[in-house]
Scaffold this active site. Structure first.
Site, PDB file in Angstrom:
ATOM      1  NE  ARG A   1      44.434   4.982   4.803  1.00 26.01           N
ATOM      2  CZ  ARG A   1      44.013   3.818   5.202  1.00 26.01           C
ATOM      3  NH1 ARG A   1      43.839   3.626   6.472  1.00 26.01           N
ATOM      4  NH2 ARG A   1      43.763   3.193   4.201  1.00 26.01           N
TER       5      ARG A   1
ATOM      6  CE  LYS B   1      48.370  25.431  20.788  1.00 28.62           C
ATOM      7  NZ  LYS B   1      47.602  24.129  20.202  1.00 28.62           N
TER       8      LYS B   1
ATOM      9  CG  ASP C   1      47.299  18.497  26.848  1.00 29.33           C
ATOM     10  OD1 ASP C   1      48.554  18.704  26.718  1.00 29.33           O
ATOM     11  OD2 ASP C   1      46.258  18.823  26.069  1.00 29.33           O
TER      12      ASP C   1
ATOM     13  CE1 TYR D   1      42.563  23.845  22.857  1.00 30.64           C
ATOM     14  CE2 TYR D   1      42.466  21.357  22.622  1.00 30.64           C
ATOM     15  CZ  TYR D   1      42.531  22.653  21.911  1.00 30.64           C
ATOM     16  OH  TYR D   1      42.269  22.693  20.595  1.00 30.64           O
TER      17      TYR D   1
END
Length: 343
Positions: free
Chosen positions: A42, A186, A161, A94
């Site tokens: 992490r 995507k 984006d 979006y």
């Protein structure tokens, strides 16, 4: 060497030392033996994440950070800005992004100005008046284009984006944007089999803030997901080239079909938005398809359609609008399915 973008997609982030594997392996670990460069995943990451980040950074021309999902990357980018920040966002954009902003407004964290994507004067004014310009170009789902290069270097920070365009079509950091975000779910992944997001920052200070955010929130990608995204990235140039050819062909044919009232296609890419008479006609069309899948998301090897107006946060889009993600099937098979369902 200053390789082409197509070559970078293949070569960047690949092991180079003698005896190393040709492809960065999946490293499924949470912790490491003390004394090396990695400590706890992490906090210090994994070799798999690093390879993906190196490759995407090479394509975008910045410093990439991988997150558990696209919305995780978007949330981290918003966290760069302080309470009270003024944010401008396209009216048609979006729904996940606008949902995050709606929540931030309720919390008193941001003030938000929604701008018509086609109102150039409004965007130019906002660049001097707000703190953050959140840009999509093309926009989701209406595929408007916003000339963000004219908005950079002014008061507002610019975040783009770049999920639909990808760095193969535009490199926003080179045009003055501060941060780029991607849903790697995507086109980068390309096979509808992973959730992963990415930010790419123009300078190291912003990149470190984004990495620190990932550590604090735990929005870390899985090792398998990072490996799948990297493998998908390797073929993105050839996938997108073929999908774009098919999309251009189908957009032209759709524009001549009597059942279609409007086609939105920005001239490149694999996304088409087209409108039917109303919601009922669009729903009948989706139900009648046999090859093309009626499902959400986009950017995979399979063709997908969806009526976006069915969602509350997109109720303002034309109710007959179909968002069409063009896949890699034979173009003539796709057209036969489309024309039959439209009939």
């Amino acid at each position: 060497m200053d390789w082409s973008l197509r070559t970078r997609a293949i070569a960047a982030g690949r092991p180079t030392e003698p005896g190393e594997p040709l492809n960065t392996p999946i490293v499924p670990t949470s912790t490491y033996v003390a004394g090396g460069g990695f400590t706890y995943a992490r906090e210090s990451g994994t070799p798999t994440w690093e390879a993906l980040e190196e490759a995407v950074g090479a394509l975008e021309g910045g410093r990439a950070t991988a997150f558990a999902s696209g919305i995780g990357a978007i949330a981290a980018a918003f966290d760069l800005f302080p309470i009270g920040a003024r944010v401008a966002v396209p009216t048609f954009s979006y729904s996940g992004t606008r949902g995050l902003l709606e929540h931030a407004v309720k919390q008193g964290r941001f003030t938000v100005r929604q701008l018509d994507p086609e109102d150039v004067a409004a965007w130019e004014a906002a660049a001097d008046e707000v703190d953050v310009l959140w840009v999509e170009s093309p926009t989701n789902p209406m595929l408007h284009l916003i000339d963000f290069a004219q908005l950079t270097g002014r008061h507002a920070k610019v975040v783009v984006d770049n999920t639909f365009a990808t760095p193969l079509a535009q490199r926003p950091l080179e045009q003055g944007a501060d941060v780029v975000v991607h849903s790697a779910t995507k086109l980068i992944g390309g096979h509808s089999d992973l959730l992963l997001g990415l930010t790419v920052a123009r300078d190291e200070t912003l990149a470190q803030e984004l990495r620190d955010n990932r550590t604090r929130t735990g929005a870390t990608p899985g090792a398998l997901e990072a490996w799948l995204a990297l493998r998908g990235l390797r073929t993105m140039p050839v996938r997108l080239a073929e999908q774009s050819k098919t999309a251009a062909l189908l957009a032209e044919r759709l524009s001549r079909h009597e059942a279609v009232t409007r086609v939105r296609y920005p001239g490149q890419g694999m996304m088409i938005a087209f409108e039917l008479a109303d919601a009922a006609a669009a729903d009948r069309f989706c139900a009648a398809l046999e090859l093309i899948v009626h499902a959400t998301s986009l950017g995979g090897v399979e063709s997908l359609v969806e009526r976006r107006g069915m969602y509350a946060l997109e109720a303002h889009v034309p109710q007959g609008l179909i968002r069409f993600s063009v896949g890699l099937e034979d173009p003539e098979d796709l057209w036969r399915d489309l024309s039959r369902a439209l009939g």
